[in-house]
Structure formats: structure tokens, C-alpha cells
Scaffold this motif. Structure first.
Motif, PDB file in Angstrom:
ATOM      1  N   ASP A 102     -29.205  70.195 -17.680  1.00 37.68           N
ATOM      2  CA  ASP A 102     -30.098  69.233 -17.045  1.00 37.68           C
ATOM      3  C   ASP A 102     -29.511  68.801 -15.715  1.00 37.68           C
ATOM      4  N   SER A 103     -30.352  68.679 -14.700  1.00 38.78           N
ATOM      5  CA  SER A 103     -29.877  68.350 -13.352  1.00 38.78           C
ATOM      6  C   SER A 103     -29.846  66.854 -13.138  1.00 38.78           C
ATOM      7  N   THR A 104     -29.035  66.173 -13.938  1.00 35.90           N
ATOM      8  CA  THR A 104     -28.864  64.734 -13.755  1.00 35.90           C
ATOM      9  C   THR A 104     -27.730  64.463 -12.789  1.00 35.90           C
ATOM     10  N   VAL A 105     -27.724  63.284 -12.231  1.00 35.21           N
ATOM     11  CA  VAL A 105     -26.675  62.881 -11.304  1.00 35.21           C
ATOM     12  C   VAL A 105     -25.547  62.227 -12.089  1.00 35.21           C
ATOM     13  N   ILE A 106     -24.328  62.673 -11.857  1.00 36.23           N
ATOM     14  CA  ILE A 106     -23.177  62.092 -12.531  1.00 36.23           C
ATOM     15  C   ILE A 106     -22.686  60.893 -11.718  1.00 36.23           C
ATOM     16  N   THR A 107     -22.806  59.696 -12.302  1.00 36.82           N
ATOM     17  CA  THR A 107     -22.401  58.482 -11.605  1.00 36.82           C
ATOM     18  C   THR A 107     -20.897  58.291 -11.749  1.00 36.82           C
ATOM     19  N   PRO A 108     -20.179  58.026 -10.662  1.00 37.31           N
ATOM     20  CA  PRO A 108     -18.741  57.765 -10.767  1.00 37.31           C
ATOM     21  C   PRO A 108     -18.461  56.626 -11.735  1.00 37.31           C
ATOM     22  N   LYS A 109     -17.400  56.763 -12.528  1.00 33.61           N
ATOM     23  CA  LYS A 109     -17.089  55.767 -13.547  1.00 33.61           C
ATOM     24  C   LYS A 109     -16.112  54.709 -13.066  1.00 33.61           C
ATOM     25  N   ASN A 110     -15.548  54.891 -11.881  1.00 34.32           N
ATOM     26  CA  ASN A 110     -14.586  53.940 -11.352  1.00 34.32           C
ATOM     27  C   ASN A 110     -15.041  53.428  -9.997  1.00 34.32           C
ATOM     28  N   GLN A 111     -14.739  52.161  -9.732  1.00 36.19           N
ATOM     29  CA  GLN A 111     -15.117  51.572  -8.453  1.00 36.19           C
ATOM     30  C   GLN A 111     -14.097  50.511  -8.062  1.00 36.19           C
ATOM     31  N   PHE A 112     -13.645  50.601  -6.845  1.00 38.25           N
ATOM     32  CA  PHE A 112     -12.693  49.635  -6.299  1.00 38.25           C
ATOM     33  C   PHE A 112     -13.370  48.884  -5.162  1.00 38.25           C
ATOM     34  N   GLY A 113     -13.318  47.559  -5.197  1.00 35.45           N
ATOM     35  CA  GLY A 113     -14.022  46.769  -4.196  1.00 35.45           C
ATOM     36  C   GLY A 113     -13.144  45.726  -3.531  1.00 35.45           C
ATOM     37  N   LEU A 114     -13.394  45.500  -2.245  1.00 34.47           N
ATOM     38  CA  LEU A 114     -12.678  44.490  -1.468  1.00 34.47           C
ATOM     39  C   LEU A 114     -13.688  43.695  -0.661  1.00 34.47           C
ATOM     40  N   THR A 115     -13.629  42.370  -0.771  1.00 34.80           N
ATOM     41  CA  THR A 115     -14.559  41.488  -0.070  1.00 34.80           C
ATOM     42  C   THR A 115     -13.791  40.465   0.757  1.00 34.80           C
ATOM     43  N   ASN A 116     -14.232  40.251   1.986  1.00 36.51           N
ATOM     44  CA  ASN A 116     -13.687  39.208   2.849  1.00 36.51           C
ATOM     45  C   ASN A 116     -14.841  38.434   3.473  1.00 36.51           C
ATOM     46  N   SER A 117     -14.721  37.111   3.514  1.00 34.73           N
ATOM     47  CA  SER A 117     -15.767  36.289   4.122  1.00 34.73           C
ATOM     48  C   SER A 117     -15.155  35.003   4.667  1.00 34.73           C
ATOM     49  N   PHE A 118     -15.923  34.341   5.524  1.00 36.21           N
ATOM     50  CA  PHE A 118     -15.468  33.056   6.082  1.00 36.21           C
ATOM     51  C   PHE A 118     -16.671  32.146   6.261  1.00 36.21           C
ATOM     52  N   GLU A 119     -16.387  30.855   6.406  1.00 38.07           N
ATOM     53  CA  GLU A 119     -17.430  29.856   6.623  1.00 38.07           C
ATOM     54  C   GLU A 119     -16.928  28.857   7.658  1.00 38.07           C
ATOM     55  N   ILE A 120     -17.721  28.607   8.685  1.00 38.34           N
ATOM     56  CA  ILE A 120     -17.346  27.643   9.720  1.00 38.34           C
ATOM     57  C   ILE A 120     -18.378  26.519   9.734  1.00 38.34           C
ATOM     58  N   PHE A 121     -17.918  25.295  10.130  1.00 43.31           N
ATOM     59  CA  PHE A 121     -18.729  24.093  10.053  1.00 43.31           C
ATOM     60  C   PHE A 121     -18.886  23.466  11.433  1.00 43.31           C
ATOM     61  N   ASP A 122     -20.001  22.736  11.605  1.00 41.64           N
ATOM     62  CA  ASP A 122     -20.223  22.111  12.911  1.00 41.64           C
ATOM     63  C   ASP A 122     -19.484  20.775  13.047  1.00 41.64           C
ATOM     64  N   ILE A 123     -19.154  20.109  11.931  1.00 39.44           N
ATOM     65  CA  ILE A 123     -18.427  18.843  11.983  1.00 39.44           C
ATOM     66  C   ILE A 123     -17.470  18.755  10.797  1.00 39.44           C
ATOM     67  N   VAL A 124     -16.482  17.912  10.929  1.00 34.87           N
ATOM     68  CA  VAL A 124     -15.572  17.459   9.871  1.00 34.87           C
ATOM     69  C   VAL A 124     -14.653  18.550   9.344  1.00 34.87           C
ATOM     70  N   TYR A 125     -15.194  19.593   8.761  1.00 39.59           N
ATOM     71  CA  TYR A 125     -14.383  20.529   7.996  1.00 39.59           C
ATOM     72  C   TYR A 125     -13.849  21.670   8.847  1.00 39.59           C
ATOM     73  N   GLU A 126     -12.642  22.101   8.493  1.00 43.68           N
ATOM     74  CA  GLU A 126     -12.033  23.271   9.112  1.00 43.68           C
ATOM     75  C   GLU A 126     -12.615  24.549   8.486  1.00 43.68           C
ATOM     76  N   PRO A 127     -12.517  25.672   9.168  1.00 42.35           N
ATOM     77  CA  PRO A 127     -13.032  26.926   8.591  1.00 42.35           C
ATOM     78  C   PRO A 127     -12.417  27.240   7.227  1.00 42.35           C
ATOM     79  N   MET A 128     -13.204  27.886   6.376  1.00 38.69           N
ATOM     80  CA  MET A 128     -12.752  28.287   5.048  1.00 38.69           C
ATOM     81  C   MET A 128     -12.806  29.803   4.942  1.00 38.69           C
ATOM     82  N   PHE A 129     -11.871  30.364   4.215  1.00 39.30           N
ATOM     83  CA  PHE A 129     -11.767  31.807   4.093  1.00 39.30           C
ATOM     84  C   PHE A 129     -11.729  32.204   2.614  1.00 39.30           C
ATOM     85  N   TYR A 130     -12.384  33.321   2.309  1.00 35.73           N
ATOM     86  CA  TYR A 130     -12.477  33.792   0.932  1.00 35.73           C
ATOM     87  C   TYR A 130     -12.227  35.303   0.904  1.00 35.73           C
ATOM     88  N   SER A 131     -11.532  35.756  -0.122  1.00 36.21           N
ATOM     89  CA  SER A 131     -11.311  37.190  -0.326  1.00 36.21           C
ATOM     90  C   SER A 131     -11.310  37.479  -1.826  1.00 36.21           C
TER      91      SER A 131
END
Length: 410
Positions: free
Chosen positions: A160-189
Motif C-alpha cells: 500500500d502506498s501510504t506515507v510513513i510519518t517520522p516517529k521522532n521530533q525535536f523542537g525548539l521555541t524562542n519568543s519575547f514580549e515587550i511592553f509599552d509601560i512599566v514592565y521590562e521585556p520578557m523572554f521565553y524558550s
């Protein structure tokens, strides 16, 4: 008890609205894009949702052979051999020289142990596709089955011509949030590893955050157990010694695929901060229509120190492109911050419980795409948030967030 009645009444109303909207909607999507989406759903194990999409396409494009072939195969995979046979017969009666159809149709009979029927199909197929190696092999399997020889093996995966889905996955996420007043930037990974198992995907994850000049790590584990062909679950546990994360967090949810291209769920989250404990009841109603997916999710939060309830919600709209890994979407969050994101007041003290009572809105745009020559996935997000200041009710701050995720599959 009264709170639970209100919660279930809300969930019932949401389900009713989605069912009504679906019944009134006619399919107007792109059949090719919808087929690719359904194919990815089927290969990922979500075959009920895939069949709903495929049947919807066939209401407008009944002669779309690839759609009907995939629909028949999903019935075979779920051991619904009679349903599969009807679709294969519909195709074979009109198109007799497509090898994939013959192979899949014969496999259906082999798996249902209808060896005589499988042999007849193989002989008929060889009239239109003479001396084909795979069909000849299937013919021998059928003969062995008739003779009681235990050599009828798992040839669906071979032929059967099915697609073999990879069984392993490695992920890396980086994000930041900046504010207009009061708070300093925040960083997430975050860094995570996903492993597909027979019981369901398992995802260990490490989260890092830098907020208010404070570093912190959180360790998490997600598990999505496959309970049946139509039902799967979600289990989560997280731990952290950092003040900017809850000490413990846990979650559980059950998802069910329903008719009308719908998916519903019911679950609970638990957050144990140093100063408070919060229990969050949640549910979701999702709808697949054409190349689109829509979802609504309410949250009802109860803080252990009082009897007040906080209500918030999330709306999601997503358009799939060529498959399930390629899409653009919009997420709208409203109400209090559902994860009780801790902030600091003017005395530099961490506050969590007060976030329950501040007004907040967020719009988040997302775009995910995969590489053309490899299975890796890229995702970008861009969001805007408006939230009430904890120490100055009625006054709001604005923030902008952005993130990038890279996933390697192997």
C-alpha cells in the motif's frame, strides 16, 4: 452543583451552535487542498475526521477517485471491510487500470479473510495489469489462505502506498514580549522531544523564562493516549522550583471525534503556585469545514482561597494549505490570563491570584510551514495584548509578542 450546571449548559449551547452552523454550510472549498488535509489526518490516526472531510468532498465531486480510494482505505484500516468494499467496487466498475485501487481492494479481502474473493480480484486485476509483481504476490497470499497455509502476512504495509510519518521530533521555541509601560521585556524558550508510540505521542519538555530579571526552569511531560479510533486523551504534568512558574501543574482532557466533522473535548487543569492553588475547568468544540478549522474553548477558573469564578475563552480559526503541517491562523484570547501569568506590583511582589480579576484581550497570528525537500517544520507567531494593570484598575498596558519554532522530524 449550580456552577457545574452552568458549565455544562454553556458547553451544550456551544455544541448546538456548531452543529447548526455545519448543517447549514455547503462545501465550497478546494477539493485538492481538502484531500491533502484529510490524507494527513488519516495517516496521523485521526481517521474519523478524515472520513468526514472525504465524504464532504464527494458530495460535490463524486468522481474524485483519489478521495474515494483513501476513504475506502481508512475503512480497511479500521476493519470496516464491508464499507471499504462498497467504495472499491464503485471505483473498479469504472476505472480498471489503476494498480493502487486493485492492490488496496485485494488487501481489504485478505484482511477480512475472504481469500476466495481476494483470489478472484487478483485474477481480474491481472487481466488489466498483466504480470504485476505485487498483485501476483497478493494472489499467492490468497491461495495460501484458501489452503490454510499461515503465510498471509502484513502486506498492506508492503504494497500500500501510504506515507510513513517520522516517529521522532525535536523542537525548539524562542519568543519575547515587550511592553509599552512599566514592565521590562520578557523572554521565553522551550526545548522538547516528541516520540510516537503505539500508545500515543509522548512529549518531554523543558521551559525557560526570564521575567522581571528572574530566571526560571520548568519541566513538563505531555502524553496523548489513544483510547479508541474515535477517542484520545491528554495528560500533562509540570514541576518547577522557580518563583515565576507554578510549583506543580497538571492537566487531563478527553477528546472525541463526532459526526459533522466535529471534535469535542472536556478537561481540567490544576496550578499550584506558592501562594494560591487554581483549578480550571475547560472544554472545546472544533469544526472542520473544507480547508478550515474553527474551535472555541471556554475556561472556568476557581481559586482555592475564595468562591469566585473567573471566565475566559479562546477562539481559533485556521486555514490549512497543502496539508496539516502548513497553515495560517488567528487565535483570540479574552478574559483573565488563562495560565495565571504572574506579574509584579509596584512593591516588586509576585502576584498570581489578582490576575484572575483583571481584564485582558489578545490577538495572535500564526503561520506554520514545512520544508519543500525535508519534513522539518517552521512556525512563526505575532501577537498583540491589551491588559489591565494590576495596581491601577481601569488603566491598561499594551504588549507585542513574537516567536519562532523549529521542529526536526526523523
Amino acid at each position: 452543583m449550580q456552577k457545574l450546571k452552568i458549565y455544562y449548559s454553556l458547553l451544550f449551547c456551544l455544541c448546538s451552535l456548531f452543529i447548526t452552523a455545519q448543517e447549514k454550510a455547503a462545501y465550497t472549498g478546494n477539493p485538492d487542498s481538502s484531500f491533502f488535509t484529510a490524507r494527513e489526518l488519516a495517516f496521523a490516526g485521526n481517521r474519523v475526521a478524515a472520513r468526514d472531510t472525504l465524504n464532504t468532498i464527494l458530495t460535490v465531486y463524486p468522481e474524485y477517485t483519489d478521495v474515494r480510494v483513501l476513504l475506502a482505505k481508512t475503512h480497511t484500516w479500521d476493519k470496516e471491510y464491508d464499507s471499504a468494499r462498497k467504495h472499491f467496487n464503485t471505483i473498479i466498475s469504472k476505472e480498471k487500470e489503476i494498480k493502487e485501487v486493485w492492490v488496496a481492494a485485494i488487501n481489504n479481502e485478505l484482511y477480512s479473510e475472504n481469500y476466495a474473493t481476494a483470489l478472484g480480484l487478483a485474477n481480474k486485476a491481472l487481466k488489466f495489469i498483466p504480470d504485476d509483481v505485487d498483485i501476483v504476490k497478493q494472489k499467492q497470499y490468497a491461495i495460501n489462505g484458501i489452503n490454510g497455509v499461515q503465510e498471509v502476512e502484513n502486506n498492506m504495509q508492503e504494497n500500500d502506498s501510504t506515507v510513513i510519518t517520522p516517529k521522532n521530533q525535536f523542537g525548539l521555541t524562542n519568543s519575547f514580549e515587550i511592553f509599552d509601560i512599566v514592565y521590562e521585556p520578557m523572554f521565553y524558550s522551550s526545548i522538547e522531544y516528541k516520540r510516537e508510540t503505539l500508545a500515543g505521542p509522548v512529549i518531554p519538555r523543558i521551559n525557560y523564562s526570564n521575567r522581571f530579571n528572574t530566571h526560571g526552569l520548568q519541566y513538563e511531560l505531555d502524553f496523548y493516549p489513544k483510547l479508541s479510533n474515535k477517542i484520545y486523551g491528554y495528560l500533562n504534568y509540570g514541576f518547577s522550583n522557580a518563583s515565576i512558574f507554578p510549583k506543580h501543574r497538571a492537566g487531563a482532557e478527553v477528546y472525541a471525534n463526532c459526526p459533522k466533522n466535529m471534535e469535542v473535548s472536556l478537561g481540567v487543569r490544576y496550578l499550584d503556585f506558592k501562594s494560591i492553588k487554581a483549578t480550571i475547568a475547560t472544554a472545546s468544540v472544533g469544526l472542520y469545514t473544507g480547508n478550515y478549522f474553527f474551535s472555541v474553548r471556554p475556561y472556568i477558573t476557581s481559586i482555592s482561597e475564595n468562591n469566585n469564578l473567573g471566565i475566559s475563552g479562546t477562539l481559533l480559526a485556521r486555514k490549512y494549505l497543502r496539508d496539516k503541517d502548513n497553515y495560517i491562523g488567528t487565535i483570540i484570547n479574552f478574559g483573565y490570563t488563562t495560565e495565571l501569568k504572574q506579574l509584579r506590583d509596584t512593591q516588586d511582589a509576585l502576584l498570581a491570584e489578582t490576575v484572575l480579576y483583571v481584564e485582558s484581550q489578545q490577538v495572535l497570528l500564526e503561520y506554520q510551514f514545512s520544508g519543500k525537500k525535508n519534513p522539518n517544520i517552521y512556525k512563526t507567531t505575532l501577537g498583540v495584548t491589551r491588559q489591565e494593570l494590576i495596581f491601577d484598575p481601569g488603566k491598561f498596558f499594551w504588549s507585542v509578542s513574537a516567536g519562532l519554532t523549529y521542529q526536526v522530524r526523523f
